[in-house]
Design a protein around this motif. Sequence first.
Motif, mmCIF file in Angstrom:
data_model
loop_
_atom_site.group_PDB
_atom_site.id
_atom_site.type_symbol
_atom_site.label_atom_id
_atom_site.label_comp_id
_atom_site.label_asym_id
_atom_site.label_seq_id
_atom_site.Cartn_x
_atom_site.Cartn_y
_atom_site.Cartn_z
ATOM 1 N N ARG A 71 0.836 -1.205 -0.028
ATOM 2 C CA ARG A 71 0.027 0.119 -0.084
ATOM 3 C C ARG A 71 0.843 1.315 -0.172
ATOM 4 O O ARG A 71 0.591 2.191 -0.796
ATOM 5 N N SER A 72 1.995 1.149 0.978
ATOM 6 C CA SER A 72 2.808 2.353 0.811
ATOM 7 C C SER A 72 3.553 2.834 -0.244
ATOM 8 O O SER A 72 3.523 3.922 -0.727
ATOM 9 N N LEU A 73 3.965 1.579 -1.087
ATOM 10 C CA LEU A 73 4.766 2.007 -2.357
ATOM 11 C C LEU A 73 3.820 2.323 -3.375
ATOM 12 O O LEU A 73 4.217 3.026 -4.604
ATOM 13 N N LEU A 74 2.564 1.972 -3.415
ATOM 14 C CA LEU A 74 1.466 2.366 -4.593
ATOM 15 C C LEU A 74 0.997 3.613 -4.037
ATOM 16 O O LEU A 74 0.167 4.263 -4.949
ATOM 17 N N GLY A 75 1.249 4.184 -3.034
ATOM 18 C CA GLY A 75 0.783 5.746 -2.660
ATOM 19 C C GLY A 75 -0.659 5.918 -2.154
ATOM 20 O O GLY A 75 -1.679 4.821 -2.228
ATOM 21 N N MET A 76 -1.219 7.036 -1.843
ATOM 22 C CA MET A 76 -2.402 7.222 -1.413
ATOM 23 C C MET A 76 -3.412 6.927 -2.404
ATOM 24 O O MET A 76 -4.616 6.414 -2.133
ATOM 25 N N LYS A 77 -3.257 7.476 -3.589
ATOM 26 C CA LYS A 77 -4.497 7.395 -4.657
ATOM 27 C C LYS A 77 -4.521 5.779 -5.293
ATOM 28 O O LYS A 77 -5.778 5.827 -5.286
ATOM 29 N N GLU A 78 -3.571 5.017 -4.844
ATOM 30 C CA GLU A 78 -3.934 3.524 -5.226
ATOM 31 C C GLU A 78 -3.884 2.724 -3.958
ATOM 32 O O GLU A 78 -4.901 1.910 -3.739
ATOM 33 N N GLY A 79 -2.738 2.970 -3.283
ATOM 34 C CA GLY A 79 -2.332 1.896 -2.427
ATOM 35 C C GLY A 79 -3.389 2.036 -1.198
ATOM 36 O O GLY A 79 -4.141 0.905 -0.604
ATOM 37 N N ALA A 80 -3.869 3.199 -0.670
ATOM 38 C CA ALA A 80 -4.671 3.368 0.752
ATOM 39 C C ALA A 80 -5.991 2.974 0.399
ATOM 40 O O ALA A 80 -6.702 2.504 1.045
ATOM 41 N N ARG A 81 -6.316 2.873 -1.029
ATOM 42 C CA ARG A 81 -7.780 2.853 -1.434
ATOM 43 C C ARG A 81 -8.150 1.373 -1.700
ATOM 44 O O ARG A 81 -9.336 0.863 -2.001
ATOM 45 N N ILE A 82 -7.083 0.678 -1.744
ATOM 46 C CA ILE A 82 -7.384 -1.001 -1.970
ATOM 47 C C ILE A 82 -8.281 -1.462 -0.965
ATOM 48 O O ILE A 82 -7.726 -1.489 0.236
ATOM 49 N N PRO A 83 -9.446 -2.028 -1.319
ATOM 50 C CA PRO A 83 -10.267 -2.602 -0.197
ATOM 51 C C PRO A 83 -9.493 -3.771 0.510
ATOM 52 O O PRO A 83 -8.696 -4.473 0.143
ATOM 53 N N TRP A 84 -10.011 -3.948 1.811
ATOM 54 C CA TRP A 84 -9.219 -5.087 2.703
ATOM 55 C C TRP A 84 -9.337 -6.501 1.955
ATOM 56 O O TRP A 84 -10.606 -6.823 1.793
ATOM 57 N N GLY A 85 -8.307 -7.064 2.028
ATOM 58 C CA GLY A 85 -7.980 -8.363 1.597
ATOM 59 C C GLY A 85 -8.038 -8.374 -0.013
ATOM 60 O O GLY A 85 -8.078 -9.582 -0.526
ATOM 61 N N GLN A 86 -8.135 -7.353 -0.722
ATOM 62 C CA GLN A 86 -7.898 -7.348 -2.260
ATOM 63 C C GLN A 86 -6.809 -6.959 -2.742
ATOM 64 O O GLN A 86 -6.540 -6.417 -3.901
ATOM 65 N N VAL A 87 -5.646 -6.925 -2.083
ATOM 66 C CA VAL A 87 -4.245 -6.830 -2.545
ATOM 67 C C VAL A 87 -4.044 -7.988 -3.150
ATOM 68 O O VAL A 87 -4.000 -9.119 -2.856
ATOM 69 N N THR A 88 -3.777 -7.825 -4.565
ATOM 70 C CA THR A 88 -3.467 -9.137 -5.439
ATOM 71 C C THR A 88 -2.192 -9.151 -6.154
ATOM 72 O O THR A 88 -1.257 -8.388 -5.610
#
Length: 500
Positions: free
Chosen positions: A366-383
């Motif tokens: 999440r941190s490396l993908l940043g606020m616009k993308e990483g922070a908004r990924i729904p819980w459990g849906q990092v792929t």
Amino acid sequence: SAQTACNLGELFQPHLDVPLLRLMVRRQQLPCSSWGSQIITVAIGLLGCCIIIAVFGNSPETSALRSPDSQAVAGAIAFEDEAAELYAAKTKRPRAPSKEQSPEASADAPGPVGTAEPAKPEDSAPLAEPAASAEARKDEAPSYAGEVSSAEDVAANQAIAMSSKEEDVKQAPAVLSDALLERDDSRQVALAQGGNLTKKLIVHIHFHACSGKRICKWARDLDDDRARSGVRLDGMQRMTAACNQIDPDPPNVWLNAKMNACSDMWSLTKNHGGSNFMFIETPLDVRPPCAGMAFVTVIRQPWSRLESTQGKRGWTFPNASALIRSVKVGDDPLDDKFKWMFCDSYHAPTCQPFFKAGYFNNYYVRSLLGMKEGARIPWGQVTEEHFEKVKEILEDFDLVIPIEHLADALPGLQCAFGPNYDVGLNSAESGGRYHWTTTHKKIHLKSTNCDYGVPGTWHDRTRIELCELFLANNEWDIKLWEWAVHRWINWQAGRCRGDG
């Protein structure tokens, strides 16, 4: 006294025609009037050393250093300190073309440091934003699953791996090889390893509980000697615990700065006194490469990193367990209905104001993908798709250091900083001129699998409970750390660790 030794040497000179002692005299360059008296001076010094060794040689500390495990670790460290020489020997694998050409960035760069002339006073002027942009990423990212190609590599990898074994390694000095020190060219060798690119701004991406304060202390030592090192910190960085120009707690100040492009980072340094060593303890919304900038980071085994935060303020157990249990796959991790704020104030290592509940669900990704993308990924849906994207981002870093190999990273840091800077690599002192860490951080292999034995206290039970929940919800962070360690061991950890 030295003069007495010289007088005795004149008396016994005819009996001291020993080639080895004469060689020692030449190396010491003693001021006696004849070589014989100089030899006596050396002999007296050797006698003193023998007495010291006899008195202190059997102390617990020196006995420990003679143990097989300590010798193995020392061997691993010696290998790491000759990193550039080993890389030069690996001619079977062609060097990849540099991803960044920076003539524009170097045109108005600070003068060289650590060379014949010290940096000039005008070098402390605010940085100018380079006009050129960096080259695009290479079409194909290097594979991290490369095979070891030589017996030399096999031996080296075995030695490095021994420094990460489960048994405690208290401390071992990471000294440079005698050959490099005698030539006084280890800095130049390190620079050549990564293409000798000119950099004007160093960006340290600081993940929480990954030696940020230790690196900050080192940066302040560099800043104290800025005429020689070339490193400049601003006033705010001298005051904050982790050298942040903008503290992440609370997050609003950083978010209002709108750091979304390379040009925003140049503007920030100009607005903060012209610092050329930036520490970012927030989501990475500016992705490398950026012309004239070097990106470095330290990464740590994810559970080991989170577990260490419990000792800082005592908030993590069992509050984080209750939080993880309350969130379901697909939930918005930024929703304040999830009780992520269980601290009495914003505290990024435990109550994370940028990711909130998502802090406990693949924080690195999440941190490396940043606020616009990483922070908004729904819980459990990092792929796996996110995972591959983050690997591409880290491949554009100049250096990615697993924390257990931090003591071996000084040559790579000199390479990443470039010829405008001198990080003290040539110094004979342990850790270099500016006292880079020489401690190899141990990894408790059992604890990374939640194996703490039979729990005897409430604290033991809550720790195991959170560990099991954490491992179940951080698959991709764990894979990312394993990937980073694999790259380091196999010389693929960035431009300044084999990918130059």
